[in-house]
Write a protein that holds these residues in place. Structure first.
Motif, short mmCIF file in Angstrom:
data_model
loop_
_atom_site.label_atom_id
_atom_site.label_comp_id
_atom_site.label_asym_id
_atom_site.label_seq_id
_atom_site.Cartn_x
_atom_site.Cartn_y
_atom_site.Cartn_z
N ALA A 123 8.25 -3.98 5.47
CA ALA A 123 9.12 -5.05 5.94
C ALA A 123 8.34 -6.24 6.47
O ALA A 123 8.79 -7.38 6.37
N HIS A 142 9.52 -6.23 -1.18
CA HIS A 142 10.49 -6.02 -0.10
C HIS A 142 11.80 -6.77 -0.33
O HIS A 142 12.88 -6.28 0.02
N ALA A 177 5.66 -9.37 4.76
CA ALA A 177 6.43 -8.40 3.98
C ALA A 177 5.76 -8.16 2.63
O ALA A 177 5.14 -9.06 2.05
#
Length: 459
Positions: free
Chosen positions: A161, A182, A178
């Motif tokens: 993330a 993602h 990220a």
């Protein structure tokens, strides 16, 4: 009641029903129904609905049952508990099953088809709702036993993330970025089509083309795996949506990397690397050059992989699973001089990391050492390329170098006929190491017991 001049007594309402004859089922009959002694179960037939029975077990449990024959085989199906079903409900269900049987259809097969249709409907609904992130997790779990730890971690990194505070590797941002994939995780798998992937490639290709190309290759493999899974294949088109010319062109072509250590700068490179304040990082970088292994392979070395008796190193190989290469004298002394903080040969020295972690890949120390030595563009993988290039000076057989480095055999004779034992590899590998150290001007006396110092006098 009179029969032939004889009077027969009517059965009392408190008597157990006669199971030899069909009865018009009533609540009272069902209540008085008992299982004869010595039997596991017994049945009372209904006179109004052919095939309807009330079954009673030795334990006293009672239920409505439908029983009939189809193609000379007895079919028996439990309808429900007498406490939950009324007699009329049971008769209606029994008559429905009788109609099905009279049409030549087995009601059990009809029920199985209905259950299969319901299961398929539920699976279709679940597939419609399944996201790329959920399926990616299932993919990683399914492939984990076939992958190495580093390869598995790389796939996790592609979908991370980001936004996690970090002191290093953030280029001044202070938080992690990220992963390239993602942004696709929340999409339903069914919506991961070619236009979506092409738009993703166009965006990622502008900011981080190198990592995006790696992510694209992994995405293609992921979608190929999905196409082989019965539960996920219906969500995809017949053609892998990641395999399009437009996506490939958006990511561009990787440049051919030629940076490698030549013979001349070996001395300054060794001098700079040996001055690195972290001895684990210094030993790691020298081991990379002298073994020709991949950076992740050396980083994952454990003490269990070091065989001092037979002088071998077991390398976790992404191609063959694992390979054994010679433990050369200088590398042996390097690693046996290191502190044993955990099971890894190159352990972490950072307080913020877990005790069982490995050294963080020392790119910054290596880049700093290269600056001191006046060497530009030399990556950690470039050290592997350097090993291959330097062996050309010694005219080492290409097959020997490929086996040490873990490259796939390139010819039929190499694949099927040439088998080199560890001692034969050692003969060549020690020759390579001695020549590199000589060119680098590194004083070293082979044959000294690992971990012990020796006196080297100047010539």
């Amino acid at each position: 009641m009179e029969t032939g001049g004889q009077t027969m007594a009517r059965p009392k309402k408190t008597d157990a029903p006669d199971l030899n004859e069909a009865q018009e089922l009533t609540a009272g009959l069902i209540e008085r129904l008992t299982c004869p002694a010595g039997k596991l179960q017994a049945f009372m037939r209904d006179s109004k609905a052919p095939g309807l029975r009330v079954r009673v077990t030795a334990a006293g449990a009672k239920s409505y049952v439908f029983e009939a024959k189809l193609n000379r085989q007895t079919i028996r199906r439990t309808l429900g508990d007498v406490r939950a079903w009324s007699i009329e409900q049971a008769r209606q269900d029994a008559n429905r099953l009788r109609v099905t049987l009279d049409a030549g259809t087995d009601p059990r097969e009809v029920e199985r088809q209905q259950q299969a249709a319901q299961a398929a409907s539920k699976a279709a609904a679940a597939l419609q709702a399944a996201t790329v992130g959920e399926v990616w997790t299932a993919y990683m779990d399914a492939r984990k036993e076939h992958w190495g730890l580093r390869h598995h971690a790389d796939h996790a990194k592609l979908v991370q993330a980001g936004g996690v505070p970090a002191k290093r590797g953030t280029k001044g941002r202070g938080v992690t970025v990220a992963g390239p994939l993602h942004s696709l995780l929340n999409l339903p798998l069914r919506d991961l089509d070619a236009p979506t992937i092409e738009a993703w490639a166009a965006h990622e290709g502008k900011t981080r083309p190198t990592s995006a190309r790696l992510a694209w290759r992994c995405l293609k493999a992921f979608l190929s795996w999905c196409a082989e899974q019965p539960e996920f294949a219906p969500a995809l088109s017949s053609v892998n949506p990641a395999k399009t010319k437009k996506a490939r062109e958006a990511l561009g072509r990787a440049g051919v990397k030629q940076a490698a250590l030549l013979k001349e700068p070996l001395s300054v490179w060794f001098a700079a690397v040996r001055q690195i304040s972290n001895p684990v990082a210094a030993a790691y970088l020298q081991t990379l050059l002298l073994t020709g292994a991949r950076p992740g392979e050396v980083l994952g070395l454990r003490w269990d992989d070091v065989n001092t008796k037979w002088r071998g190193l077991t390398i976790r190989d992404k191609v063959e699973g694992e390979r054994v290469i010679p433990l050369t004298p200088y590398v042996s002394q390097l690693i046996h001089a290191l502190p044993r903080r955990n099971g890894y040969v190159f352990p972490s020295a950072s307080r913020g990391k877990e005790v069982g972690d490995t050294l963080s890949i020392p790119r910054t120390p290596h880049n700093d050492a290269c600056k001191v030595a006046g060497i530009e563009g030399l990556t950690l993988h470039g050290l592997r390329r350097s090993f291959k290039s330097l062996t050309e000076w010694l005219e080492i057989p290409a097959g020997v170098v490929a086996q040490i480095m873990g490259h796939k055999p390139s010819a039929t004779a190499e694949k099927h006929y040439t088998v080199r034992p560890l001692d034969l590899l050692r003969l060549h590998h020690e020759k390579i190491e001695a020549w590199i150290l000589e060119q680098a001007g590194v004083p070293f006396v082979a044959g000294v017991e690992p971990g012990k110092l020796t006196l080297v006098t100047a010539a």
